[in-house]
Design an enzyme around this catalytic site. Structure first.
Site, PDB file in Angstrom:
ATOM      1  N   SER A 183       0.786  -1.227   0.000  1.00  0.00           N
ATOM      2  CA  SER A 183       0.000   0.000   0.000  1.00  0.00           C
ATOM      3  C   SER A 183       0.819   1.279   0.000  1.00  0.00           C
ATOM      4  O   SER A 183       0.333   2.320  -0.447  1.00  0.00           O
ATOM      5  CB  SER A 183      -0.958   0.003   1.197  1.00  0.00           C
ATOM      6  OG  SER A 183      -0.227  -0.083   2.409  1.00  0.00           O
ATOM      7  N   HIS A 211      -6.055  -3.569  -1.314  1.00  0.00           N
ATOM      8  CA  HIS A 211      -5.838  -2.495  -2.279  1.00  0.00           C
ATOM      9  C   HIS A 211      -5.928  -2.987  -3.719  1.00  0.00           C
ATOM     10  O   HIS A 211      -5.309  -2.420  -4.617  1.00  0.00           O
ATOM     11  CB  HIS A 211      -4.474  -1.832  -2.041  1.00  0.00           C
ATOM     12  CG  HIS A 211      -4.462  -0.923  -0.851  1.00  0.00           C
ATOM     13  ND1 HIS A 211      -4.879   0.387  -0.910  1.00  0.00           N
ATOM     14  CD2 HIS A 211      -4.094  -1.150   0.431  1.00  0.00           C
ATOM     15  CE1 HIS A 211      -4.751   0.938   0.286  1.00  0.00           C
ATOM     16  NE2 HIS A 211      -4.287   0.031   1.118  1.00  0.00           N
ATOM     17  N   LYS A 242     -12.581   0.051   1.099  1.00  0.00           N
ATOM     18  CA  LYS A 242     -11.820   0.799   0.089  1.00  0.00           C
ATOM     19  C   LYS A 242     -12.627   0.820  -1.216  1.00  0.00           C
ATOM     20  O   LYS A 242     -13.611   1.530  -1.314  1.00  0.00           O
ATOM     21  CB  LYS A 242     -10.418   0.196  -0.067  1.00  0.00           C
ATOM     22  CG  LYS A 242      -9.553   0.411   1.182  1.00  0.00           C
ATOM     23  CD  LYS A 242      -8.164  -0.140   1.021  1.00  0.00           C
ATOM     24  CE  LYS A 242      -7.256   0.259   2.177  1.00  0.00           C
ATOM     25  NZ  LYS A 242      -7.680  -0.217   3.503  1.00  0.00           N
TER      26      LYS A 242
END
Length: 394
Positions: A183, A211, A242
């Protein structure tokens, strides 16, 4: 009374401030989106949210959350095995399994909890975990809770991973743990080579895909699809906070027997309240939207390529890659904070990252591109980055 401990705390905080490492929290007074308002200031372009697909403010997702709130209530006031499991939660787990191409899925209140409750449940002193050195803090903390032997290999270094697998050959079971996307750097794990080595040395593979899930791979399933290793990864953990709507919640997905044991023994699952129904309902809608169209993923990819290309041509030190995490390397922590403050004055919200979030001397501004950004948004951001670079004499 804190007594001398209060003095100790105040000294530590003062040292953090003096080193330029003190973190402040800006107050946002609008919903999360490509444009936000900070405190009483003017609207600014948001270039650092994990809102990869722009779904945090999507009307259909919000409507689904409202519908779930009205039908299923605000919360369960319980853990899953007592009276905290609704049909809605089972439906979300089934939809995640279908989307990811796995056998079963278990929900957690966050991916941090999913990783925290994984390793000690599955492995003991006779076993070994081989972990990438740049893995997320939640993986590191989860491994610390486990009594298994610990080996750490250099980031994405397959020769070092093989060496560590050889060193763990005497263990009863071996598990390779890696982020799908690292990340802080936006680097993608070499999952094809990881799986090859794991199979060669009779090891399992665990990937935290927080991610990546929702937008990487042909159908947005994540790095295991992107790297062509569908079916070869034993455990996937990820977040709903996310790309998949941006609220909260996490999951572990994978082999049926693994998920079954987690339901019986995983402490964060057994001792934490059930995921709120509104988040579960909205997350189901997100998976429906991503299964119907690739438009958001396509726009995110185009935005990322444009921003990376233009920023590189402007002379910025950008870590190479294809991921929408685009780190702009500045080196010094104080410089990164000054740069971020100057960008905010110019109408762009970014944050400086520095030790201990990243190693000493590798401070940066981590920009994150979204499908919610227009081409005009990105052009504006590039111009402001260039202006601040000139102002600071960089």
């Amino acid at each position: 009374m804190l007594g001398s401990f209060q003095d100790h705390l105040e000294k530590q905080i003062a040292e953090i401030r003096a080193a330029g490492l003190y973190k402040t929290e800006r107050i946002i007074t609008t919903p999360q989106d490509a444009h936000i308002r900070v405190a009483d200031g003017e609207p600014v372009l948001n270039l650092c949210a994990n809102n990869y697909l722009g779904l945090a403010e999507n009307p259909e997702v919000i409507a689904a959350a409202h519908e779930a709130l009205d039908r299923w209530g605000y919360g369960l006031s319980s853990v899953r095995f007592i009276c905290g499991t609704q049909e809605l939660h089972k439906r979300l787990e089934a939809r995640l399994s279908e989307f990811l191409g796995t056998e079963d899925t278990i929900l957690y209140s966050s991916c941090f909890d999913a990783n925290g409750g994984l390793f000690e449940t599955l492995l003991g002193p006779e076993d070994a975990i081989i972990s990438d050195e740049l893995n997320h803090a939640s993986i590191i903390d989860g491994i610390r809770l486990c009594k298994a032997q610990r080996h750490r290999y250099r980031n994405n270094d397959m020769a070092d991973l093989e060496e560590k697998l050889r060193a763990a050959a005497g263990a009863r079971h071996r598990l390779v743990a890696t982020d799908g996307v690292f990340s802080m750097d936006g680097f993608i794990a070499n999952l094809s080579a990881v799986c090859d080595l794991a199979e060669k040395y009779d090891a399992m593979v665990m990937v935290d895909d927080s991610h990546s899930v929702g937008f990487m791979g042909e159908r947005g399933r994540g790095t295991h699809e992107h790297c062509g290793v569908m079916g070869r990864v034993d455990i996937l953990t990820g977040t709903l906070g996310k790309a998949l709507g941006g609220a909260s919640g996490g999951y572990t997905s994978g082999r049926r027997e693994i998920i079954e044991l987690l339901r019986q023994r995983s402490r964060p699952y057994l001792f934490s309240n059930t995921l709120a129904p509104s988040i579960a309902g909205a997350s189901i809608k997100v998976l429906e939207l991503l299964s119907e169209s690739t438009a958001l993923r396509d726009k995110l990819e185009a935005n990322t390529k444009f921003f990376r290309k233009e920023m590189t041509e402007r002379g910025f030190n950008i870590l190479p890659g294809e991921h929408p995490i685009v780190p702009i390397m500045l080196g010094d922590a104080a410089r990164a904070q000054r740069f971020a403050e100057a960008m905010l004055v110019r109408g762009v919200y970014v944050v400086g990252f520095f030790y201990p979030v990243v190693p000493q001397g590798k401070a940066r501004i981590r920009t994150q591109i979204s499908a919610a950004h227009t081409r005009e948004d990105l052009e504006f951001a590039i111009e402001q980055f260039s202006a601040v670079k000139a102002d600071l004499g960089l």
